[in-house]
Design an enzyme around this catalytic site. Structure first.
Site, PDB file in Angstrom:
ATOM      1  N   ARG B  41      13.300 -17.026   2.267  1.00 63.69           N
ATOM      2  CA  ARG B  41      11.904 -17.226   1.869  1.00 63.69           C
ATOM      3  C   ARG B  41      11.779 -18.168   0.674  1.00 63.69           C
ATOM      4  NH1 ARG B  41      12.760 -13.503   4.909  1.00 63.69           N
ATOM      5  NH2 ARG B  41      11.194 -12.644   6.344  1.00 63.69           N
ATOM      6  N   ASP B 150     -12.534  -1.416   3.431  1.00 65.06           N
ATOM      7  CA  ASP B 150     -11.794  -2.673   3.514  1.00 65.06           C
ATOM      8  C   ASP B 150     -12.780  -3.790   3.200  1.00 65.06           C
ATOM      9  OD1 ASP B 150      -8.879  -3.307   5.133  1.00 65.06           O
ATOM     10  OD2 ASP B 150     -10.176  -5.001   4.645  1.00 65.06           O
TER      11      ASP B 150
END
Lengths: 208, 293
Positions: B41, B150
């Site tokens: 990464r 959310d």
């Protein structure tokens, strides 16, 4: 009993207009309330009022409840102006380590605003303030950080401030800073700790 | 002549330097056995940003004022997927320890409020509902309200629709799957409408005090794998919002790689046999009460 069904839900607690004024003046007055919850909400809501930075800082100087302190710091970090910096800097001189460390963290979160004060802080007559400023540089995301650290290596007279700068450069230093580290090592040749710290920093920078 | 493009190299020293920095910034610590994962990464981000090598990338990362690249890197290092009974040890802690403390301050019949944020597509709030029904012996003595929020209305709609893939329900014990789901196709399971009705979904931005102001008297908050995606200031604002939403003595559960102690000193660390969670103190906090862990 059991799980309450959606259709039976009552409103959580409806948002009702507060009896106390929510304008800046009213909120600043509430910072002095004996009620902790009122002070916390006033501190939180003052984040929307940049002109309140000074009042938030004054409250931090005397606030004894940690939860209110947190809200005061967060709002100053949200405002993030020169006034916020001015409100936080006096805390670097406080004995209370928690207060001081949170001030450093909050200052580190506003690099543009704090940058104009760094040179003056590194020239402060109080050695502790200079050490805390170097600690702040360790957390500050600003392109001039290494230059400020190099200035400390070149001209700072207190060994503890120099040691703090070497510690930061051990992580953030680049090959072009090795000469400055060697020069600092030479300047404090009589101090074994500086020799050790500089060697560690150089080794970390030079390792392939 | 064609120029050979060489891939950046992460040395052992680079890895150690990065690991220490990333831990300090995020609380996420990579063991040596994660080296391949981290290197891959890091190299992706070095290439994406056009940095010459690790050193150049690290310095840019270290001093970048906006923190945007650090956030990109955090996103890359914390790829998450959600599914039923994910990090179930915290649900064990809920039914064994946290609720036992919560009910100490309540009479039978009183309401217990649990807030799951972010709801994502509903796997977490429904897992909490199933856990309570199946594994909390006192469920019939109290009225439990499950709230779930959310910022993304698309996932809220999906949560209310309640249709899940086989992979999403893969960790559920088979008896629970049969009891609370209806199989629609080979790869689709629809959750019971009773469970959908037992969760109150709402759109909330946790960093916005205007959104969170109405949430009060919450006993337990599950806020897992969300703060890691926030910048420092948003994390602090979220910690403040949750503090004011909680009842005194209420609990916050974060994801396994998240640490409230790195965000705020508002909470007390509680270590239970199944999980470490964070608690709003029962009484006002003095600066010397040592709430930092």
């Amino acid at each position: 009993m059991g799980l309450r069904k959606n259709s039976e839900l009552e409103p959580l607690r409806p948002v009702i207009d507060r009896a106390l004024p929510r304008d800046a003046e009213g909120l600043i007055a509430q910072l002095r309330s004996p009620d902790v919850e009122l002070r916390r909400w006033a501190a939180r809501d003052l984040a929307a009022h940049p002109d309140a930075a000074r009042a938030l800082g004054e409250q931090l100087q005397q606030e004894l409840d940690s939860s209110v302190r947190e809200a005061l710091f967060t709002s100053l970090g949200t405002i993030a102006t020169q006034d916020s910096v001015g409100a936080l800097l006096p805390l670097l001189r406080r004995e209370d380590a928690q207060l001081r460390n949170r001030a450093i963290e909050t200052l580190a979160s506003m690099p543009r605003a704090v940058a104009t004060r760094i040179a003056a802080l590194l020239g402060d007559t109080d050695v502790d303030v200079r050490i805390f400023t170097v600690n702040l540089l360790g957390e500050l995301r600003h392109e001039q950080v290494t230059q400020w650290l190099l200035n400390v290596l070149a001209s700072e007279r207190d060994v503890n401030v120099v040691a703090a700068a070497i510690d930061v450069l051990a992580e953030a230093g680049q090959p072009e800073h090795v000469a400055a580290l060697r020069a600092a090592r030479q300047r404090f040749a009589q101090d074994p700790f500086i020799g050790f710290a500089a060697d560690v920093a150089i080794a970390r920078i030079e390792c392939p | 002549m064609k120029t050979a493009v060489t891939q950046p190299v992460i040395t052992d020293a680079d890895f150690l330097k990065f690991r220490e920095f990333f831990y300090r910034k995020t609380g996420i610590y990579f063991e040596d056995n994660k080296r391949y994962f981290v290197d891959k990464r890091l190299i992706d981000r070095i290439e994406a940003t056009g940095a010459d090598n690790f050193r150049a990338y690290f310095i840019a990362l270290r001093f970048e004022a906006s923190g945007a690249e650090l956030q990109q890197l955090v996103n890359a290092m914390t790829v998450n997927e959600t599914y039923f009974f994910r990090e179930f040890y915290q649900f064990d802690c809920l039914v064994k320890d946290m609720l036992a403390e919560v009910v100490r301050h309540k009479r039978p019949g009183e309401r217990i409020r649990i807030w799951s944020i972010p709801s994502s597509t509903g796997e977490e709030p429904y897992s909490i509902a199933i856990y309570l029904l199946e594994r909390w012996p006192l469920i019939d003595q109290y009225e439990v309200e499950i709230l779930s929020s959310d910022i993304d209305t698309t996932v809220l709609s999906a949560a209310q629709r309640g249709v899940y893939s086989a992979r999403s329900v893969g960790q559920l014990p088979k008896p629970y799957l049969e009891k609370y789901f209806r199989r629609r196709t080979d790869n689709e399971f629809e959750i019971s409408r009773d469970l959908v009705a037992a969760v109150d979904f709402s759109r909330v931005n946790l960093s916005d005090a205007n959104d969170t102001r109405r949430f009060r008297d919450i006993d337990v908050i599950f806020c897992r794998n969300l703060l890691i995606y926030f910048d420092d200031l948003s994390r602090r604002l979220a910690a403040e919002a949750m503090y004011d939403a909680l009842s005194p003595g209420g609990f916050v559960c974060l994801g396994h790689s998240e640490s409230m102690s790195r965000i705020s000193s508002l909470y007390t660390v509680r270590r239970f046999p199944d999980a470490m969670v964070y608690q709003k103190p029962l009484s006002p906090m003095s600066p010397t009460s040592g709430n930092r862990s």
